[in-house]
Design an enzyme around this catalytic site. Structure first.
Site: not given
Ligand code: G6P
Length: 615
Positions: A2, A27, A76, A100-101, A488, A492, A495, A511, A610
């Site tokens: 949010c 966000r 959100w 927010n929260g 990673e 990527k 997502e 395995h 984000k």
């Molecule tokens: C969310 C974001 C990711 C990020 C993760 C951890 O899932 O979409 O891109 O890696 O949070 O966030 P941080 O700000 O703690 O790196």
């Protein structure tokens, strides 16, 4: 997660609120709304979907939203589905609230308010806050006092923005566990979840501490902690560092991928030049770093993958034991933390709820003398974040602002900064020889050029990505220090393109995942010229034998070449220990191009945020 924006001014603030919401879109959210006070009434509009839907709705009747004070929100969904009734602001009589929260104890509070005769029109935890404040105001007739009475009753982590019709020059905000910044203007003031939202109107910011309540008018900001007035400094931001413009790029993600050579160079230069460490780099902390006997890394998402790479580095270069764990697991399993642990919290945003809570739990144990010699370090891209404030040492990543939800330059700068830290601790504790150190310094100084070379592969990678367009599932394989980059790469791809992807240590293929391999399953392999290459080649043969199709990012001198079932893109040879940073770029580009081809929302993928400020 949010996003909150609020304003109190002498001009019409509805466009400031809407522009602020647009700037918070990154966000992640699923509905948006705003409330302004006009002529003694609350005027509210809420829409499911993009902020643009809200803008369109407001523009149908702009004079209705011509106000001098207001609050706005991107939601959100946590409690209750994305729906207009659940979108913020929530209103109770003359009070409007954005939040927010999470208010964890909202259920008993809701029952209490229902018994008092309040009715609820949403499934949110926020509506109960609006009713509580309205109820307290009916007794105190003072908005600040009402908020001060209600806040201690709320359990959880939250930031609030509150307005009341009878106080048309007063905006109240509360910060307790969720980010909130005050933007300081001239004859006008603002609040937001992220300063980015307010950059069009100010570059001066006041950062609240946890538990602060602020009463904001057009020309004053009064902050209270435990009911007592406190002063919080105002900081001026360098606008250039916070450029959030897409420029010529189609997406923020692509822009941010292309910014990596500069961002990594900036981060490297923070620690070393051609001769070695810069004298000021972490010099204040050398004594404490010398005491470290164990490293514990905590992080989430992409930052967690950076942590896994760092484990390889710490153990091979310094022989210090290093553990890495996802913060949301660590915090709930009563972990052992040995004396003289350095806890490295890696977070792009510095506001990730799980990482912060894990840190706080261990900090409490250290304060209670349950752990001796505990040292905490924030590796973070946001110097003003909660994480930075709550740790002993701040090691910045100089990525500049990152907007794309899929982290790219924040990740590679985290890796560069982690290598600096490994070297620093290794040298302070005399665990790294002069030769190794000077080799690493040379290689770090070459890194930016190698990242530039990798960007030249963009077109070939775009062509390769064709083959993924209609795929349902894929595997990413790497060995040794490339294993986290396989994780990673898979993260990527899933997502942003919504193709199921898994990262695997190539040695684990037989395995389990080998059972999935057939002619329709693309398998991405990270194959630099390194000490694991022969082993990796054997794993690739296992895929060949099952008619799998390989997509290989291979070092130039690996002698891995394309054939009918194997598509190879050669990556310039690179020093083994730094190869994870360089090989991040091709997997980012591959995911990007696959997502573009599949027409997804690259910068704001569905359901993701984000900055994850709830657990
Ligand atoms: C969310 C974001 C990711 C990020 C993760 C951890 O899932 O979409 O891109 O890696 O949070 O966030 P941080 O700000 O703690 O790196």
């Amino acid at each position: 997660m949010c996003g909150i924006v609020g304003a109190v001014a002498e001009r019409n603030i509805s466009n400031i609120l809407l522009e602020g919401l647009k700037r918070l879109e990154y966000r992640g959210y699923d509905s948006a709304g705003l409330t302004i006070i006009q002529d003694g009434e609350l005027h509210r509009e809420r829409q499911v979907g993009k902020v643009q839907e809200l803008v369109n709705a407001v523009n149908k009747n702009p004079s209705f939203f011509d106000g001098r004070i207001g609050i706005a929100h991107t939601r959100w969904a946590t409690h209750g589905e994305p729906a207009q009734c659940n979108a913020h602001p929530h209103v109770s009589g003359k009070v409007a609230v954005v939040h927010n929260g999470i208010v964890e104890n909202y259920a008993p509070l809701k029952e209490e308010m229902i018994e008092k005769g309040y009715s609820f029109s949403s499934q949110t935890d926020t509506e109960v806050v609006a009713h509580l404040i309205a109820d307290a105001y009916s007794q105190t007739n003072d908005l600040l006092k009402a908020v001060e009475q209600v806040t201690p009753r709320l359990h959880g982590a939250f930031a609030l923005g509150i307005v009341h019709v009878d106080n048309p020059n007063v905006l109240i905000t509360v910060r307790l566990g969720s980010p909130l910044v005050i933007g300081v203007g001239i004859g006008e003031n603002f609040i937001a979840s992220d300063q980015l939202a307010l950059l069009p109107v100010t570059n001066r910011f006041m950062y609240l501490e946890e538990g602060d309540i602020a009463l904001i008018t057009r020309d004053s900001i009064s902050v209270f902690a435990d009911g007592q007035p406190v002063s919080r400094p105002i900081k001026e931001l360098d606008a250039k560092q916070h450029n959030a413009d897409k420029g010529e790029f189609k997406h923020y993600m692509l822009k941010e991928i292309y910014e990596q050579p500069d961002a990594v160079a900036r981060t490297v230069e923070m620690g070393v030049d051609l001769k070695g460490f810069k004298p000021e780099f972490l010099s204040r902390h050398e004594d404490r770093l010398n005491e470290v006997r164990h490293v514990q890394i905590l992080a989430c998402g992409t930052s967690y993958h950076a942590g896994i790479v760092a484990k390889y580095w710490f153990e091979s270069l310094t022989r210090l034991p290093c553990s890495v764990e996802i913060a949301s697991e660590f915090r709930y399993r009563d972990p052992v933390v040995v004396d003289h642990t350095l806890m490295i919290c890696i977070s792009q945003s510095g506001e990730t709820a799980d990482t912060l809570s894990a840190l706080r739990d261990i900090q409490r144990r250290s304060d209670a003398k349950d752990i001796n010699g505990f040292l905490s370090l924030a590796l973070c891209n946001v110097p003003t974040s909660s994480l930075v404030r709550e740790t002993d040492i701040f090691l910045p990543t100089l990525a500049g602002v990152e907007i794309g939800v899929a982290s790219t330059k924040a990740f590679t700068t985290q890796l560069a900064a982690l290598m600096l830290l490994v070297l620093k601790i290794g040298r302070v504790q005399s665990r790294i020889s002069d030769d190794t150190f000077s080799k690493m310094v040379t290689e770090l100084n070459n890194l930016s050029g190698q990242l530039y070379s990798c960007l030249k592969l963009d077109q070939s990678i775009a062509e390769m990505s064709d083959k993924f367009e209609d795929k349902k599932s894929t595997l990413f394989l790497g060995r040794g220090i490339q294993f986290p980059i396989a994780l990673e790469g898979a993260l990527k791809l899933k997502e942003i393109s919504y193709i199921h992807a898994e990262g695997y240590a190539a040695g684990e293929l037989k395995h389990g995942p080998l059972a999935l391999v057939d002619k329709d399953m693309p398998i991405v392999v990270l194959a630099p010229k390194d000490s694991m290459l022969d082993k990796l080649k054997a794993n690739m043969q296992e895929v060949h034998a099952r008619h799998g199709e390989l997509f290989v990012f291979a070092g130039e001198t690996t002698q891995i070449e394309s054939d009918e079932r194997q598509h190879v893109i050669h990556v310039p040879d690179v020093y083994e220990l730094l190869a994870p940073i360089v090989y991040s770029v091709p997997v980012q580009l591959l995911s990007y191009h696959v997502a573009v081809m599949r027409g997804t929302d690259v910068d704001q993928p569905r359901n993701l945020a984000k900055s994850v400020t709830v657990e």
